[in-house]
Design an enzyme around this catalytic site. Sequence first.
Site, PDB file in Angstrom:
ATOM      1  N   HIS A 134      13.719  -4.288  -1.737  1.00 23.83           N
ATOM      2  CA  HIS A 134      14.333  -5.227  -2.543  1.00 23.83           C
ATOM      3  C   HIS A 134      15.624  -5.394  -1.156  1.00 23.83           C
ATOM      4  CE1 HIS A 134      13.794  -3.255  -6.175  1.00 23.83           C
ATOM      5  NE2 HIS A 134      13.910  -1.749  -5.243  1.00 23.83           N
ATOM      6  N   CYS A 142     -12.671   0.842 -12.475  1.00 21.42           N
ATOM      7  CA  CYS A 142     -14.004   2.113 -13.363  1.00 21.42           C
ATOM      8  C   CYS A 142     -13.664   2.826 -12.875  1.00 21.42           C
ATOM      9  CB  CYS A 142     -15.342   1.703 -12.975  1.00 21.42           C
ATOM     10  SG  CYS A 142     -15.879   2.455 -11.356  1.00 21.42           S
TER      11      CYS A 142
HETATM   12  C1  LIG Z   1       9.956   5.237 -11.058  1.00 26.24           C
HETATM   13  C2  LIG Z   1      10.082   4.579  -9.144  1.00 26.24           C
HETATM   14  C3  LIG Z   1      10.531   3.632  -9.244  1.00 26.24           C
HETATM   15  C4  LIG Z   1      10.967   3.586  -7.320  1.00 26.24           C
HETATM   16  N1  LIG Z   1      11.036   1.738  -6.767  1.00 26.24           N
HETATM   17  C5  LIG Z   1      10.829   1.404  -5.090  1.00 26.24           C
HETATM   18  C6  LIG Z   1      10.988   0.584  -5.052  1.00 26.24           C
HETATM   19  O1  LIG Z   1      10.398  -0.297  -5.730  1.00 26.24           O
HETATM   20  N2  LIG Z   1      12.081  -0.025  -3.900  1.00 26.24           N
HETATM   21  C7  LIG Z   1      12.147   0.811  -3.203  1.00 26.24           C
HETATM   22  O2  LIG Z   1      12.940   1.276  -2.234  1.00 26.24           O
HETATM   23  N3  LIG Z   1      11.674   2.974  -3.462  1.00 26.24           N
HETATM   24  C8  LIG Z   1      11.958   2.652  -5.121  1.00 26.24           C
HETATM   25  N4  LIG Z   1      11.998   3.841  -6.280  1.00 26.24           N
HETATM   26  C9  LIG Z   1      12.586   4.993  -4.721  1.00 26.24           C
HETATM   27  C10 LIG Z   1      11.859   5.759  -4.197  1.00 26.24           C
HETATM   28  O3  LIG Z   1      10.620   5.254  -4.321  1.00 26.24           O
HETATM   29  C11 LIG Z   1      12.491   7.465  -2.844  1.00 26.24           C
HETATM   30  O4  LIG Z   1      13.756   6.624  -3.112  1.00 26.24           O
HETATM   31  C12 LIG Z   1      11.692   7.534  -1.846  1.00 26.24           C
HETATM   32  O5  LIG Z   1       9.793   7.958  -2.290  1.00 26.24           O
HETATM   33  C13 LIG Z   1      12.061   8.841  -1.451  1.00 26.24           C
HETATM   34  O6  LIG Z   1      12.109   9.555  -0.326  1.00 26.24           O
HETATM   35  P1  LIG Z   1      11.926  10.912  -0.449  1.00 26.24           P
HETATM   36  O7  LIG Z   1      11.167  11.014   1.208  1.00 26.24           O
HETATM   37  O8  LIG Z   1      13.388  10.667  -0.216  1.00 26.24           O
HETATM   38  O9  LIG Z   1      11.284  11.756  -0.805  1.00 26.24           O
HETATM   39  P2  LIG Z   1       9.242  12.103  -1.630  1.00 26.24           P
HETATM   40  O10 LIG Z   1       8.448  11.195  -1.598  1.00 26.24           O
HETATM   41  O11 LIG Z   1      10.180  12.962  -3.027  1.00 26.24           O
HETATM   42  O12 LIG Z   1       9.632  12.949  -0.721  1.00 26.24           O
HETATM   43  C14 LIG Z   1       9.840  14.113  -0.135  1.00 26.24           C
HETATM   44  C15 LIG Z   1       9.309  15.305  -0.055  1.00 26.24           C
HETATM   45  O13 LIG Z   1       9.567  16.444   0.357  1.00 26.24           O
HETATM   46  C16 LIG Z   1       8.307  17.974  -0.164  1.00 26.24           C
HETATM   47  N5  LIG Z   1       8.963  19.198  -0.061  1.00 26.24           N
HETATM   48  C17 LIG Z   1      10.279  19.143  -1.382  1.00 26.24           C
HETATM   49  N6  LIG Z   1      10.448  20.508  -0.624  1.00 26.24           N
HETATM   50  C18 LIG Z   1      10.171  20.994   0.023  1.00 26.24           C
HETATM   51  C19 LIG Z   1      10.301  22.449   1.299  1.00 26.24           C
HETATM   52  N7  LIG Z   1      11.300  23.163   0.600  1.00 26.24           N
HETATM   53  N8  LIG Z   1       9.874  22.290   1.654  1.00 26.24           N
HETATM   54  C20 LIG Z   1       8.169  21.749   2.148  1.00 26.24           C
HETATM   55  N9  LIG Z   1       8.779  20.158   1.910  1.00 26.24           N
HETATM   56  C21 LIG Z   1       9.070  19.952   0.844  1.00 26.24           C
HETATM   57  C22 LIG Z   1       7.666  16.780  -1.278  1.00 26.24           C
HETATM   58  O14 LIG Z   1       6.541  17.642  -1.308  1.00 26.24           O
HETATM   59  C23 LIG Z   1       8.079  15.129  -0.959  1.00 26.24           C
HETATM   60  O15 LIG Z   1       7.082  15.227   0.098  1.00 26.24           O
HETATM   61  C24 LIG Z   1      11.193   4.665  -6.572  1.00 26.24           C
HETATM   62  C25 LIG Z   1      11.215   5.421  -7.093  1.00 26.24           C
HETATM   63  C26 LIG Z   1      10.438   5.750  -8.710  1.00 26.24           C
HETATM   64  C27 LIG Z   1      10.575   7.209  -9.082  1.00 26.24           C
END
Ligand SMILES: Cc1cc2nc3c(=O)[nH]c(=O)nc-3n(C[C@H](O)[C@H](O)[C@H](O)COP(=O)(O)OP(=O)(O)OC[C@H]3O[C@@H](n4cnc5c(N)ncnc54)[C@H](O)[C@@H]3O)c2cc1C
Lengths: 399, 466
Positions: free
Chosen positions: B61, B447
């Site tokens: 973005h 597939c």
């Molecule tokens: C439908 C959708 C569309 C999106 N589109 C975009 C986009 O186009 N562009 C963009 O920039 N962003 C987009 N996003 C947002 C983006 O995907 C998220 O902001 C991003 O993935 C967040 O990353 P994160 O590392 O915070 O979370 P996550 O990817 O959820 O990572 C968190 C990790 O923590 C681990 N964890 C949790 N609890 C524990 C524990 N107690 N012990 C050990 N490990 C643990 C989990 O297993 C997981 O692997 C979108 C999200 C969605 C749902």
Amino acid sequence: MNTTDRRVDVLVIGAGPAGLALAARAARAGAGRVEVLERDQQPGGVPRHCHHGGFGSPPRPWLHGPEYARRAVTAALDAGVALRTGVTATGWAGPLTLETTSPAGLERITARAVVLATGARERPRSARLVPGTRPAGVLTTGELQRSLHAYAQPAGRRAVLVGAEPVSRHAARALRRAGTQAVAMLTEHPRGTALPGVPLLTRTTVTALHGRGRLTGVAVRHQDGRAGVIACDTVVFTGDWIPDHELARRGGITLDPGTRGPCVDPAFRTTTPGVFAIGNALHGAEPAATAAAEGTAAAPAVLAHLTGTPWPTPGPRLLPESPLTWITPNHLPTPATRPLLLRATTPLPTPLLQAHQDGRPLWHHRFPTHVPPSRSLHLPPGWTRRIDGEGGPVILSVS
Amino acid sequence: MSVTTRGALPGGAYDVTVIGAGVVGSAIARELARLPLRIALLDASDDVGDGTSKANTAILHTGFDAVPGSLESRLVRDGSRRLAAYAAENGIPVEPLGALLVAWDGEQHAALPSLAAKAGRNGYHDARIVTAEEVRSREPHLGPGVLGALDVPGESVICPWTTTLAYATQAVRAGVDLHLNCRVDAVTSGDPHLLATGRGPLRTRHLVNAAGLYADEIDRLLGHDDFTVTPRRGQLVVFDALARDLVRHILLPVPGALGKGVLVAPTVHGKVMLGPTAEDLDDKTATGSTAEGLALLREKGRRILPALLDEEVTAVYAGLRAATGSEDYAIRAHPAQRYVTVGGIRSTGLTASMAIAAHVVDLLAEGGLPTSGAEDLEPLRMPNLGEAFPRPYRDAELIASDPEYGRIVCHCERVTRGEIRDALASTVPPGSLDGLRRRTRARAGRCQGFHCGAEVRALLESKARP
Ligand SMILES: Cc1cc2nc3c(=O)[nH]c(=O)nc-3n(C[C@H](O)[C@H](O)[C@H](O)COP(=O)(O)OP(=O)(O)OC[C@H]3O[C@@H](n4cnc5c(N)ncnc54)[C@H](O)[C@@H]3O)c2cc1C
């Protein structure tokens, strides 16, 4: 880039029953260099993975798929066909020039005639828009057969089969042989044939998959509203075939909206001069013998093209009316000489079929049997002589 | 340099431990890896990027529509620039397609000028309103009724899988310990903190909570109750590569009262994506799709790009955004506790990840983390999963040097045995078929394994893993 350029007379894409039969016949008839490309490591196509009898024409109960495939390969090699496996046609570099990839490198192969014999695949769960989680244990018959027969991989303990047609039964038998219990077969249609000992659920659809990591069950619903979850760790989506038409589409070849395969005339000519299409690439799953027969039948037209016979302009279209879903050939510049294949989306009990052109009846016939959607009707070709080559589309309907 | 998936964790205290190896946690670990410190990155799953990070809409973005003045606005703008540069340097596929926010009714059309003005307040000055005719000529397959659009030329699509993997790979190569299958169940706050994990105890002086959907729960383990994560599900449908020619830009909806709405966008893997839905749930594991969700997407998609609906679907999936009820990120530093929470990273976390990481390291410094002596990391060359860039099966020289790159295993996606072999031997190897798909695209095509499923599984299983 070091891409090799070569020329051949006939280039067949796909070493399944259709491609091998065409290549063998064309090579024997003196078509020059006839080369068959196969992306798999082994030639023979889908029958290689079908460890059940009933191959051949007429069907021979003792003839199993792998043996049938071996015979087709031997026949092609004996006829002098150049058979190259592990080679993928990835796209087009000209109207009759294909680009290929193999461990030996990249090639551009130009042919005087190109034959698409790329086969078909089953629609997987995602294409059928079955909701739910995305666990492991979700297969098509194609993946199941390969994993059991080529790699001896275990299927689960309890499997549900989606579909109740011949391919579904083969899948169920293959599972049983591997020690997996087939706990149910289900079909959205009012009837189907299962295997003795396997409960058959008719008028039933899968509404969701459950489980994280591994599948734990499929949710089903009957037309009358009854619903439930069948516990299982494997589900096999069977049938629902679609031609592997990627090359055809990338080559700009007109597809028929009904078959989703290339549009062809009775001699298997597509709308692109020099390009033919045969077998399941044309219409989805038919018995191997039908695909092979199409290959054999297309060979004379390929030879005619090599000797300069002009490519005809497409004649009147054949248009099936719902619940009929597709017919091949798709247009008729000349009368058909072999049976036409016709399918419906719903079961047809003793159907009365009719063909009209511009309001004029051409033909009608009542079939005395029950025709399930997984089977093609074979229409006799004689009536196609009455088609007016200058007239409008020919409408096929059922009543 | 190590990746562990089972067994007890190393003893002694880490300087910093990051909980959560999503795109955000991995970016933070990578940023920390530049420092001469002992760092751990933990995840409950068997792979990096297995939570929200694998199932999003994969858009890089500009931040044109953020809330002006918010932390998110600043970090998205900064992160977008950083990630674009990082992607170019390390081989992460990005396609700068530009976006069109298409107005389909009078109300949406009337909203365009204020959106353009908002973009300006977010420091993005290239957005401009274009006429219906221009939209039509740039997107000939759009459905009827287009009234105009906001053109946002800076929006791109990116590979979300390669991004997380690149961060984690670089971090591990620079000495970070990545511990998978390692759920954090309890924390005894102290100096060092003592984490109880599914694989035994782990000690760490500083702690970063990047646990995505579970960030609120980890926060509570440390005695904070600032926010609650409400999973907001987004269901998506991916159409086959043969649909790719139907669309040239990212087609964003004009946001209305009911949230951001459904978009149609090409993917860097050469397909077309439709989605997401937006459903607030209370189950953090509800990543299933539903019949209603799919019906809604098809209805919206038919209006935007009618011909799309005739194409084959290759994948249906759902992701959960970590919504908090607030319109901004919930990034909170607790310097006295040597603890930083990175919560509420809803729908822009992929884009902002590198900027969030830099911001978090600054916050850790406030808690006393020594941040001097930062060094640049060895650049990577990630395997290219992008359809717009040369793939191995098309590379004559590569095949000549190693014929395994000419042996296509997954026919739909044209994935070669050489690429699968490389992925299995990589720094952060896949633990499952899904992990292998995210590294190679194997089985990601139309597939879904009909042809290659058994062989791909055999290749994965033939590899004895730690
Ligand atoms: C439908 C959708 C569309 C999106 N589109 C975009 C986009 O186009 N562009 C963009 O920039 N962003 C987009 N996003 C947002 C983006 O995907 C998220 O902001 C991003 O993935 C967040 O990353 P994160 O590392 O915070 O979370 P996550 O990817 O959820 O990572 C968190 C990790 O923590 C681990 N964890 C949790 N609890 C524990 C524990 N107690 N012990 C050990 N490990 C643990 C989990 O297993 C997981 O692997 C979108 C999200 C969605 C749902």
